[in-house]
Each structure stands twice: as C-alpha cells, then as structure tokens.
Enzyme design. Sequence first.
Site, PDB file in Angstrom:
ATOM      1  N   HIS A 120       5.814   9.573  -4.741  1.00 14.70           N
ATOM      2  CA  HIS A 120       5.653   8.209  -5.444  1.00 14.70           C
ATOM      3  C   HIS A 120       6.448   7.751  -3.811  1.00 14.70           C
ATOM      4  O   HIS A 120       6.583   6.884  -4.378  1.00 14.70           O
ATOM      5  CB  HIS A 120       6.312   7.651  -6.504  1.00 14.70           C
ATOM      6  CG  HIS A 120       5.613   8.439  -7.740  1.00 14.70           C
ATOM      7  ND1 HIS A 120       5.964   9.356  -8.595  1.00 14.70           N
ATOM      8  CD2 HIS A 120       4.556   8.070  -8.358  1.00 14.70           C
ATOM      9  CE1 HIS A 120       5.688   9.741  -9.388  1.00 14.70           C
ATOM     10  NE2 HIS A 120       4.937   9.232  -9.453  1.00 14.70           N
TER      11      HIS A 120
ATOM     12  N   HIS B 288      -2.892   9.775  -8.127  1.00 14.41           N
ATOM     13  CA  HIS B 288      -2.540  11.309  -7.683  1.00 14.41           C
ATOM     14  C   HIS B 288      -3.745  12.812  -8.131  1.00 14.41           C
ATOM     15  O   HIS B 288      -3.769  13.663  -7.750  1.00 14.41           O
ATOM     16  CB  HIS B 288      -1.135  11.811  -8.799  1.00 14.41           C
ATOM     17  CG  HIS B 288      -0.367  10.735  -8.516  1.00 14.41           C
ATOM     18  ND1 HIS B 288       0.571  10.937  -7.637  1.00 14.41           N
ATOM     19  CD2 HIS B 288       0.077  10.872  -9.621  1.00 14.41           C
ATOM     20  CE1 HIS B 288       2.011  10.324  -8.333  1.00 14.41           C
ATOM     21  NE2 HIS B 288       1.067  10.301  -9.093  1.00 14.41           N
TER      22      HIS B 288
END
Lengths: 216, 334
Positions: free
Chosen positions: B221, B58
């Site tokens: 995700h 991330h």
Amino acid sequence: MSFSAKELKAFLQSVVETIEENKDYLSELDRKLGDGDHGVTMSIGWQAVQEKLDNEWKDENDCGKISISAGRTFLSAVGSTVGPLYATGFLRGGKEVQGKSELTGEDLNNFWTAFIEGIKERGQAEVGDKTMIDTLQPALDTLKQEYARSGIFAEAFSKAVASGKEGMESTKDLLSKKGRSSRLGERSLGNQDPGATSSYLILKAFESVMTSVQTA
Amino acid sequence: MKKLINNPNRVVEEMIEGYAKAHPHHVRVLEENGRSIVTAKETKEGKVGVLIGGGSGHEPAFMGYVGTGMADGVAVGNIFASPPPDPILEATKAIDKGAGVIYVYGNYAGDLMNFGMAAELAELEADIQVGKVIVTDDVASAPKEEKEKRRGIAGEFFVTKVAGAASEKGYSLEEVVRAANKANDHTRTMGVGLSPCSLPQTGKPSFELEENEMEIGLGHHGEPGVEKGDLQPADQVADRLVQDILADMPIGEGEKVAVLVNGLGSTTKMELYIVYRRVELILNEKGITIHRSFVGDYSTSLEMGGCSVTLIKLDDELTEFVDAAADCPMYVQR
C-alpha cells in the site's frame, strides 16, 4: 445541564462536519506514515452516519440505540482498521447508556470511559505506540481524575480534551509501533499520527457540544 | 494521476458490478451484502469453504480468485482497507457446506480485527466453525525473529492456492488450515517499488520516489520499504530480491520451488520476464529446481510500478496443491 438524544445527535453531526473539513489534512498526515487514506476512510464512515442522522434516527430518543447504531453504521461502511476501533468505542459507550434519553454527568463519564477502554482493548495499543491511544488515554486519565475531584462533567471533559491534545502532539516525536507504519522506524519521527489526530477531533467535537449545552 | 473512472466514491461498487456481469458462470454477488462475492458453481456438501478478502486495489487479488480450486467466497473492502465483518460473515454463511470455513488473509491490523470479529460472529450466530490463516510472506516488513509481524503480500496467492486445492481434495478444516499454514511458512516475498500509485479519492501519489530512484521492500500500500536508492538494472534488482529471500529461508541444492514474479500494476510483462530470466539463472546456478513458474499481475497495488519475487519451497504435498487445476475469472490453471 441537560444532555439528551438531541445533543448526542448534534455531537455526531459535528463529527461529520469536522471530519469533512479535515479530510485532506488527515489523508496528508497518513501519506507520510501509511497509505494516505485516513481522511477518506473517516469521511466514508461519517457520511454513512450522516445518512442515518438525516433519516432513521430523526425520531430516536434512546442515546444507547443511537450510539450503538452509529458504531455499526461506521463499521459497515469502512471496515479498515479504524472501523473496528471507533465502532467498538461507540458500541461500548452505547451499552452504558442503553434505554436512556437523558444523560447525567455520571452517564457521560461512563460513556467515555467505556468508549476509550473499548478502543484500547480492541487495538491492544499502549501509550507511546503512536496511535489514537496517545490521544485517548491521557484524555481518559484526566477525565477520571477531574470528574472524581469536581463532579462537574463538562469542566472535567474540557480538561480531558486539553490532555488529549497534548497526547496527540506528542506523537510527532514518537516512533510508530503499531499498524502499517511500524516498519518506518526513524522515518516515522516528526509526523503526527493521523489516528491520534482524528481521535482529538472527535473529542473536540464533543467538547463543543458540551459548551453549547452549558451556555444554553 | 489520470484514471478511467466515473465517481471516485463508487469505484469499488462499479468494479464489482462489472465483474459480476462479466463472469456470471463463475461468480455471483450475494443479495444480503453487495461486498460478498461467492462462486456460482455448485460446491460439494462437506467441502471446507475457503474465504479470502482484503482491500480493493490489488486486483486480481482477491476477488479474481473465486472459483474451482481456489476460494469459494471473497469479502471486498474499500480501496486498501479491510472489509468490515458483515460481508465476511455473509459470505461465510453462503459458502459453508457443513465442514467449516477457512479464512485466508494478510497480516494487517484492520484485517485481523475485522476477520477476527467475523469469525466470532460466525461461530456465535451461525454455529459455523472458522479456521484462520494469516499470511506473513513479506521478508522486508520485519526481521526473521519477528516473522509473525510480517505483512502478507503476493505470497497470499500460493497460500490461497494450497487452501483451495486442499479443500477440493476433501481435507477437513483442521487439515486445510495445517496445509495453508505450511504454505505460508514455506513462502517468502521481496518486492521493489519504482513508482507510486494514487487513490481515486485523493488523486495524490501514495509516496514519493524520484525519477531515478527505487525502493526495496516497499509495502503493498506504499508503506515505506527497507532501502531507497538509485534505480539499478533488472539483473541487480533480481539478485538483491532473491538474495534476501534465500538469506531468510535457505533453500538447498536439489530442493524444489515454485516462483512467482508479480507485477505491482503498471509494470510491463516485458520487464517481469526480464526479471524472471535472472531469477531462473540464480536458482539454476544454486541447483534449486523450479517446478512451476508464474509471471504476471497476481497481486497489484493500483498502478504502482515495480514487482515482487515470491518463492515457495515445495514438499510433495505442496507440489500437488500448487499443480492442482484452478478455474477462476482471473486465473486459470490446467
């Protein structure tokens, strides 16, 4: 029946191998429901266990120590969701057999009861939520019932694995209620849960070690 | 999918090595645990420690936000997977200055368990008081009545910012937790996905989208979103995202917000500014004041395509914290 630290290590070794064999399959199941890494995560964790099997635990005979160390090793390697869940299983199971190098049917029954109840407590999932509990709870129910009835652990465990398999397969028809896939709603239907599947593989690995103990 | 890596199993380790070497004045990796990174700057005695963390993939979240005005430490997990309790615990011990430590993390089953276990251990083993703030900004991930089930995505940036600035100001642990929880309550995010990412270990796309499709509300995700449909022009997408946010958290005329238009990894700045242009227009038309804007990659999902829009509704306290200076390797504000 003789179940010692050697068999416990054989069980862990067998899990390492079955996870490697099914790594892609588990990730594939997870891709339909989550982020597609369940096989990868399981593999990372069990490879760390393999490392301990090859080194630290070579001369260790305390089943409790091995199981607790397996839980900690797995947790430290993966984190994630499965880390705390399976780790709790091995920690709680290990506590039941601390200081023992030979395990009786009663010990193994206590080990698996604590293992599964620990996971349940940690994850707070119920049967029907489409998680590993869909495999583990029916397996535990059968184990308790059959072991109380016959007193023969290996036999009871085999029946428990069969119930676990049915439970795993039932997740295909369930809606996800826990974890990242719970948002999927209807789209989660038709897909078998990866966690339920890896739980079955672990039970199955234990069964295969029990069988070889029986026939030895 | 192609990636510039060496060994897929060592991407996180090699990233951390490179990061620590590139920014020695900002961060250091703990000897006790290679997945714990803390600020290299001296922090004041009595300052509440701010600890963040989550899965890798991330970036700049979360490790890029260690520095003055933001987090004092971070625990780095495997790709898209929560870190285990050990690196969280080690970082907690390293950043505690006697006033306790606040954990800020997203609402995911893994993070809840691992940070929860670490908090228990910190209190038991090291006698460090821990406050937990769980970020739930993703509007698409659960209905309004079940806000506590929502995931944390880009809005975590604002919650971290507020926690960091509040602790820098000398707030007590209780007060930092209160301010960070308020920031979370005032923050909403809606995202759109255009193309998937792939994990280095599998190389396979995390989900499937046709060439002409987009997915509204897609998770960080690759978790499926609320609606798959034909790709729309940027203006229509921005309209939809802002509309869903405002339906969830009404913002009245004359009220003040900060805006974050966040890229998910492979979306160009050009596209992000095109989206921002429309967001500004909508808010302007509604008489909502934009106090500060952030446009860029603040929380990504590897090379996923798409973006998210985050609004944080500002009162005086939150305005001060959003405006506060910050100095981190991946984010600087003067």
